[in-house]
Design a protein around this motif. Structure first.
Motif: not given
Length: 704
Positions: A440-464
């Motif tokens: 989960i930690e290693c997948r969250r690391r992916v999602k956190e970066q996408m959430n920083k790049r995206k201007s909306d909430d598509e990847f906002a669920k980062i608390n895996l």
């Protein structure tokens, strides 16, 4: 020799080797680890110091006599010619040459591309045809002068195990605890586990996941000198490493001209070194890569399914604290611009390369480990023949923030842990929970970066999170970004502002309150870019029709400068030129092709040329067939037609443009010397006088 060594030798006798022996012979040889250990296992299978020393001398003598060094190709050929045959250790490639209608073998350091080889060798070892194979190969001299080759392969034995018993491997594993098995795996790749923390041990194990789990998408970015690419270039004969350069769909996936699958069909793992330097020729490559990374299949006229994992390694030039506390930088910064959010979302695991130690002798083991090839066979067997994904699915419970690709990536990571550390099962609840937390930690690391790049909430669920055996929901964080507000709750950009993005006055409500952002150094602001999820396309201005004369002696004209503005969107280009006959004229045509293939959409070139009584048609055919062969490698079709009555010179492009050059391709003066500036760079060549007309075919010259 410690207790673990003795037990390992007892359980796996004949399949282990002292790893410090490898360090003794590795320096000064450009030979993969699995090749060297193949020789060590043959000559140093003993505990007696005298026998080991004699074995080391035998290995070094074998390398000296049989390994072909790059600067000794002529010496190697001489040995074969004078002795009749000779055995070498080298990487062997086999290529089909269409004009010869046969296969030819080539050794990387033997400097001959025309070594005859029998079908049985590449029928039994298909990797000879794609990427090459390390082998002990006996090259013999052909005494028949009328034959078109001087050397042929008399015998070829791949440097790998001929048989692997997975049941015996699992039986031996059962004699060790989980932690002892981790230490054995690490010693097998040359590391000493006693100097590593438990977290570092898991990181090194994670580097092996693409070798054991099919279609596992792995990324590691971090400082230089931490051995990121070693596991893919040295450890396994089933892995291939692409070091920078151009990644084409024909090379990676499928060559439509050859009707041959690319690297993903021949290797368990295709790894990209220095991923930031990858040059993507056309967007189709990225789209096919997305399809393949998503489900292991893609379509290029035919449906292709393959098991290969994809691994991407590269360097981070900024400190990790700078990046996670920055509003504008993220941990995917080194990736090529063509790697969009859809590619990133397919990564199952982002390994924190900044936590890995620099390469140093203090981390090298002097103890026993598996022969690299034996362990590689164990991993290869599991990648091809075992599936632990369903087992993980039945046991794991994930939280509500875990979405589709999160779930798949997490489960594949846990399945990889089970394959490497528990090949026969028997994993405790505590161990399983540890693997889930890491995944989960290693997948969250992916999602956190996408959430920083995206201007909306598509990847906002980062608390895996996951649900433990006490029915508690456990949210997993990445240690480097847990307190970084810029990562946990990034500022959204106002995409509706006219010039440049403006920070919104409100942050997205966080799923969980986080600590205030600590002090950190301010980074230089990059140039403002449009939000990654918004693609702004401006209609490129169509080039104008042109009618001009190139004066005698003028410079600055190349095929590329004349043609490239008119090739946008072109798939087929037809050239009629009666004077593609002499050697320099064929060279001109090659330069023309080199200019054309830089347009990624080109699929076909058609040449119509002529001949006269002085033309050697066989020689011309051979030369043009060589050009055709080289274009096939780029997945471009070349059609050649000969018309003895041809007179006009014209280039027609299927996007509607026609280019007429009065002299055809032969518009350059012969150089005063073949050692003068301008011999190779067309823009520096002096031209002959000629007229050029460029027009759309719905309007003839003079009408525009």
């Amino acid at each position: 020799m410690d207790a673990l060594d003795k037990k390992l030798i007892s359980e796996f006798g004949g399949k282990v080797v002292r790893k410090d022996l490898l360090h003794c012979i590795k320096k000064g040889t450009n030979v993969p680890t699995f090749v060297l250990e193949f020789l060590l296992a043959r000559y140093c299978a003993s505990d007696e110091p005298a026998e080991i020393q004699a074995g080391l001398e035998a290995v070094l003598e074998t390398l000296n006599d049989n390994y072909v060094r790059p600067n000794e190709a002529n010496k190697a050929q001489s040995k074969v010619a004078t002795k009749g045959k000779y055995r070498f250790i080298d990487k062997v490639h086999v290529n089909y040459v269409e004009k010869d209608r046969r296969h030819w073998a080539a050794l990387e350091n033997f400097d001959s591309r025309r070594i005859a080889i029998a079908h049985k060798y590449f029928d039994e070892n298909d990797r000879l045809l794609q990427g090459g194979l390390w082998a002990e190969v006996t090259i013999a001299y052909n005494e028949i002068e009328d034959d078109a080759y001087a050397f042929y392969v008399e015998d070829l034995r791949p440097i790998q195990l001929s048989r692997f018993d997975f049941n015996r491997y699992c039986e031996g594993r059962s004699a060790f605890s989980r932690d002892a098995w981790i230490d054995i795996i690490l010693r097998s790749v040359g590391l000493e586990p006693t100097v590593l923390s438990h977290r570092l041990k898991l990181h090194f194990i994670a580097r092996l996941f693409p070798l054991v789990e099919p279609n596992f998408n792995f990324i590691e970015l971090g400082p230089r000198g931490t051995g990121k690419s070693y596991f893919f270039s040295e450890f396994s004969p089933y892995s291939t490493l692409i070091s920078g350069g151009q990644a084409t769909k024909a090379t990676l996936f499928y060559n439509n001209q050859r009707k041959k699958i690319g690297l993903v069909g021949f290797w368990d793992t295709v790894a990209f070194d220095e991923v930031g330097g990858i040059k993507v020729k056309d967007q189709d490559t990225i789209q096919i890569m997305k399809d393949f990374m998503a489900n292991g299949r893609f379509s290029r006229g035919v449906e292709v399914i393959a098991d290969a994992s994809m691994a991407f390694v590269g360097n981070l030039d900024l400190s990790i604290q700078q990046i996670v506390h920055s509003e504008v930088y993220d941990l995917f910064q080194p990736l090529p611009k063509e790697f969009d959010l859809a590619v990133m979302d397919r990564f199952a695991l982002y390994l924190p390369g900044w936590e890995m130690p620099k390469n140093s002798s203090e981390f090298l083991t002097k103890n026993y480990g598996f022969i690299t090839d034996y362990l590689a066979e164990a991993f290869h067997h599991q990648l091809k023949h075992t599936n632990r994904y369903e087992e993980v699915s039945k046991r794991i419970r994930l939280g509500k923030s875990v979405e589709g690709r999160d779930e798949k990536g997490i489960k594949k990571t846990v399945a990889s842990f089970l394959k490497i550390l528990h090949p026969a099962g028997d994993v405790s609840d505590k161990e399983f929970e540890e693997y889930v937390t890491y995944a989960i930690e290693c997948r969250r690391r992916v999602k956190e970066q996408m959430n920083k790049r995206k201007s909306d909430d598509e990847f906002a669920k980062i608390n895996l999170s996951y649900i433990n055996n006490q029915d508690e929901e456990i949210v997993v964080y990445c240690p480097e970004s847990k307190t970084a507000e810029a990562t946990q709750d990034p500022v959204r950009k106002d995409i509706h502002d006219g010039e440049g993005a403006k920070e919104s006055s409100q942050r997205k409500p966080a799923e969980k309150k986080i600590a205030p952002e600590p002090e950190h150094k301010k980074l230089p602001e990059p140039e403002e870019q449009p939000s990654p999820d918004i693609i702004i396309k401006e209609n490129a201005q169509e080039p104008n029709a042109q009618h001009f004369t190139i004066q005698y002696g003028a410079t600055g004209y190349s095929y590329e400068s004349i043609l490239s503005p008119y090739l946008t969107g072109a798939k087929t280009i037809e050239i009629e030129d009666p004077y593609i006959r002499a050697n320099h004229q064929v060279q001109n045509f090659i330069r023309f092709c080199e200019a054309v293939v830089k347009t990624p959409t080109i699929q076909k070139i058609s040449l119509c040329t002529g001949y006269d009584d002085q033309t050697d048609l066989k020689e011309l055919s051979d030369r043009l067939n060589d050009v055709k062969q080289s274009l096939i490698e780029l997945d471009i079709q070349l059609d050649i037609n000969i018309n003895e009555h041809l007179h006009d010179r014209e280039i027609r492009i299927d996007n509607g443009w026609t280019i007429k050059i009065g002299r055809g391709l032969d518009l350059y003066q012969k150089p005063d010397s073949w050692y003068s500036v301008g011999v190779y760079d067309q823009s520096l060549k002096k031209c002959l006088e000629t007229k050029i007309d460029i027009f759309k075919r719905d309007a003839e010259p003079g009408e525009q």
